[in-house]
Design a protein around this motif. Structure first.
Motif, PDB file in Angstrom:
ATOM      1  N   UNK A 269       0.838  -1.206   0.000  1.00 49.89           N
ATOM      2  CA  UNK A 269       0.000   0.000   0.000  1.00 49.89           C
ATOM      3  C   UNK A 269       0.871   1.253   0.000  1.00 49.89           C
ATOM      4  N   UNK A 270       1.968   1.221   0.752  1.00 45.22           N
ATOM      5  CA  UNK A 270       2.876   2.366   0.747  1.00 45.22           C
ATOM      6  C   UNK A 270       3.479   2.599  -0.628  1.00 45.22           C
ATOM      7  N   UNK A 271       3.832   1.510  -1.331  1.00 48.26           N
ATOM      8  CA  UNK A 271       4.347   1.654  -2.693  1.00 48.26           C
ATOM      9  C   UNK A 271       3.325   2.267  -3.629  1.00 48.26           C
ATOM     10  N   UNK A 272       2.064   1.843  -3.489  1.00 44.14           N
ATOM     11  CA  UNK A 272       1.003   2.414  -4.341  1.00 44.14           C
ATOM     12  C   UNK A 272       0.846   3.903  -4.060  1.00 44.14           C
ATOM     13  N   UNK A 273       0.917   4.272  -2.769  1.00 44.09           N
ATOM     14  CA  UNK A 273       0.789   5.696  -2.427  1.00 44.09           C
ATOM     15  C   UNK A 273       1.940   6.497  -3.025  1.00 44.09           C
ATOM     16  N   UNK A 274       3.146   5.947  -3.002  1.00 44.11           N
ATOM     17  CA  UNK A 274       4.293   6.632  -3.601  1.00 44.11           C
ATOM     18  C   UNK A 274       4.074   6.822  -5.093  1.00 44.11           C
ATOM     19  N   UNK A 275       3.571   5.772  -5.756  1.00 46.35           N
ATOM     20  CA  UNK A 275       3.294   5.886  -7.192  1.00 46.35           C
ATOM     21  C   UNK A 275       2.238   6.953  -7.464  1.00 46.35           C
ATOM     22  N   UNK A 397       2.296   0.268  10.943  1.00 48.44           N
ATOM     23  CA  UNK A 397       0.944   0.414  10.398  1.00 48.44           C
ATOM     24  C   UNK A 397       0.620   1.874  10.095  1.00 48.44           C
ATOM     25  N   UNK A 398       1.151   2.795  10.907  1.00 47.31           N
ATOM     26  CA  UNK A 398       0.867   4.216  10.701  1.00 47.31           C
ATOM     27  C   UNK A 398       1.715   4.833   9.602  1.00 47.31           C
ATOM     28  N   UNK A 399       2.708   4.104   9.100  1.00 46.73           N
ATOM     29  CA  UNK A 399       3.541   4.645   8.018  1.00 46.73           C
ATOM     30  C   UNK A 399       2.710   4.958   6.777  1.00 46.73           C
ATOM     31  N   UNK A 400       1.747   4.103   6.461  1.00 48.11           N
ATOM     32  CA  UNK A 400       0.944   4.332   5.254  1.00 48.11           C
ATOM     33  C   UNK A 400       0.101   5.593   5.382  1.00 48.11           C
ATOM     34  N   UNK A 401      -0.422   5.847   6.593  1.00 47.95           N
ATOM     35  CA  UNK A 401      -1.162   7.100   6.810  1.00 47.95           C
ATOM     36  C   UNK A 401      -0.245   8.298   6.615  1.00 47.95           C
ATOM     37  N   UNK A 402       0.967   8.187   7.113  1.00 49.30           N
ATOM     38  CA  UNK A 402       1.952   9.258   6.917  1.00 49.30           C
ATOM     39  C   UNK A 402       2.231   9.469   5.432  1.00 49.30           C
ATOM     40  N   UNK A 403       2.445   8.388   4.702  1.00 49.31           N
ATOM     41  CA  UNK A 403       2.700   8.500   3.261  1.00 49.31           C
ATOM     42  C   UNK A 403       1.499   9.115   2.549  1.00 49.31           C
ATOM     43  N   UNK A 404       0.288   8.685   2.945  1.00 49.09           N
ATOM     44  CA  UNK A 404      -0.914   9.215   2.308  1.00 49.09           C
ATOM     45  C   UNK A 404      -1.056  10.712   2.501  1.00 49.09           C
ATOM     46  N   UNK A 405      -0.795  11.185   3.710  1.00 49.34           N
ATOM     47  CA  UNK A 405      -0.885  12.622   3.971  1.00 49.34           C
ATOM     48  C   UNK A 405       0.224  13.387   3.262  1.00 49.34           C
ATOM     49  N   UNK A 406       1.425  12.810   3.241  1.00 47.18           N
ATOM     50  CA  UNK A 406       2.529  13.475   2.532  1.00 47.18           C
ATOM     51  C   UNK A 406       2.203  13.615   1.055  1.00 47.18           C
ATOM     52  N   UNK A 407       1.536  12.627   0.484  1.00 44.71           N
ATOM     53  CA  UNK A 407       1.176  12.702  -0.933  1.00 44.71           C
ATOM     54  C   UNK A 407      -0.016  13.616  -1.165  1.00 44.71           C
ATOM     55  N   UNK A 408      -0.988  13.603  -0.247  1.00 48.60           N
ATOM     56  CA  UNK A 408      -2.236  14.341  -0.468  1.00 48.60           C
ATOM     57  C   UNK A 408      -2.052  15.845  -0.341  1.00 48.60           C
ATOM     58  N   UNK A 409      -1.274  16.272   0.640  1.00 47.18           N
ATOM     59  CA  UNK A 409      -1.150  17.719   0.889  1.00 47.18           C
ATOM     60  C   UNK A 409      -0.569  18.463  -0.311  1.00 47.18           C
TER      61      UNK A 409
END
Length: 450
Positions: A269-275, A397-409
């Motif tokens: 999921x983290x990889x998908x968020x990075x993409x 588990x919270x890393x993906x939330x961090x990645x999601x927010x870093x990408x979304x903002x």
């Protein structure tokens, strides 16, 4: 007594019958009767006297008994009064005892809580490496059926004082340390107020399970320099190496993970968020370059209306030139169609940016939920005896939330900026189109007047 009289009367009657039968003279009979009467009178008098004497005795006994009963009644009344008073005293003492028992129960509860807290502190404190066995002395105090006495309270107070004093000192002692290869060695260990410890070989990590130190490897140049600075006095001050986690932070600093390890911990999921984030940034960058280029071309076109260039405003001017002989309504319709045809080019990619900015935090939440589920499955299977494992699972588990927010903002900011930039360009085009239409209408009006 009645039986006695009956017997006497029977005897007299028999005597009379006997005398009459023997023809006794009457005088003799009378004399015998008198004698018998005197005898009976004496007997009756004696019996009456005995009865009276016995009556007096009984009356005296009755009086004594009544006096005794009265005394006993008074004594019973006093006893009842004393019982009532004693019952009140007992009730009062019972209340006092209950209050004191409640206070004592609170003291016992606080004692057990304090002993549990201190036991946990002693297990984690590096000072226990030199003062071993302290937590074992406290273990009986935490049991549910343990009732502390004065000795236990003094022992707890002594251990508290000992820990407090030890955490205010810097001590250097010879202790057994577990080396990097697993072997034991005696090193000179400097303990700084129970926070961190080090030896000439390097920094040390305290192991609560064995109450011993372990040498941290590999070494860090910065940590070694700080350890060496401990022996140097600078203007009356000494540089200290303090780790409030008893060596955990030092261990982490000596084992700094590679930068890509963060992405591997985030999982698929983290990889998908990075993409998603990279794709959004690329789209935003391309759209920014295109809009900037188009804005410059439109600005140049505004300065040279007669020279039609390859830009949106030039294409609209070209449409106006193609329908120069049309009336105002037809020309307006053609220009509106030309403007509407240019709008999708300016809006291209903005919808995709909005979708990516929305999807990124949702993917982060999905990864967090999945990670938490895996963590709870691990807790169910293996228990939660090790808080470090639990915190590590939650952190990953919270890393993906961090990645999601870093990408979304940044994607949201880019979407807002590009939307504003495209709107400003469209406003320029609309204003220029309106001016162009007014100019052509004025030309048609002048031509018709001529």
């Amino acid at each position: 007594m009645l039986m006695t009289h009956c017997k006497k009367i029977t005897a007299i009657s028999l005597s009379l019958l006997f005398l009459s039968a023997n023809a006794t003279p009457l005088d003799d009979l009378l004399e015998q009767v008198k004698k018998s009467n005197n005898i009976e009178t004496n007997i009756d008098t004696k019996a009456l006297t005995e009865f009276k004497n016995d009556l007096k005795t009984q009356q005296a006994n009755l009086k004594k008994q009544r006096d005794r009963n009265k005394a006993l009644q008074q004594k019973m009344t006093r006893s009842q009064d004393n019982i009532a008073i004693n019952n009140k005293k007992i009730a009062t003492q019972q209340q006092v005892a209950n209050t004191e028992k409640a206070d004592l129960d609170k003291v016992f509860d606080e004692f057990k809580r304090a002993s549990q807290d201190l036991s946990g502190q002693l297990k984690k404190s590096p000072i226990s490496a030199s003062l071993t066995g302290r937590s074992a002395r406290l273990s009986p105090y935490s049991e549910a059926d343990f009732e502390p006495d004065l000795t236990a309270i003094k022992t707890l107070w002594l251990l508290f004082t000992e820990q407090m004093v030890a955490t205010s000192k810097i001590t250097t002692v010879e202790q057994t340390v577990t080396m990097a290869d697993g072997n034991k060695a005696v090193l000179t260990v400097t303990n700084i107020a129970g926070f961190s410890a080090f030896s000439p070989e390097g920094a040390l990590l305290y192991k609560p399970a064995s109450e011993t130190y372990q040498l941290l490897t590999p070494k860090s140049a910065d940590i070694d320099a700080r350890i060496e600075a401990f022996e140097q006095v600078d203007n009356g001050f000494i540089s200290l190496l303090i780790d409030p986690t008893s060596g955990a932070l030092l261990e982490r600093s000596t084992h700094t993970p590679a930068w890509w390890k963060v992405f591997s911990d985030a999982g698929i999921v983290g990889g998908i968020i990075v993409v998603v984030g990279v794709l959004g940034i690329v789209i935003a960058l391309l759209r920014f370059l295109l809009l900037t280029k188009e804005s410059k071309l439109i600005h140049i076109q505004k300065q040279q209306l007669t020279k039609i260039g390859d830009n949106s405003l030039g294409r609209i001017i070209s449409v106006a030139d193609q329908h120069a002989n049309s009336n105002a309504e037809e020309l307006m319709r053609f220009l509106d169609e030309a403007v509407l045809g240019e709008i999708p080019e300016f809006r291209k990619g903005l919808g995709t940016l909005a979708v990516l900015a929305t999807v990124a935090p949702l993917l982060g939440l999905l990864g967090t939920v999945a990670g938490m589920i895996e963590t709870f499955h691990a807790i169910t299977a293996y228990g939660n005896s090790d808080p470090q494992v639990l915190s590590s699972g939650i952190s990953q588990a919270l890393l993906t939330t961090k990645f999601g927010l870093i990408a979304a903002v940044p994607l949201l900011l880019c979407h807002s900026f590009l939307s504003s930039k495209s709107d400003s360009i469209l406003n320029v085009i609309e204003h220029q189109t309106a001016g162009l239409l007014a100019q052509r209408q004025q030309s048609l009006t002048n031509r018709s007047e001529l």
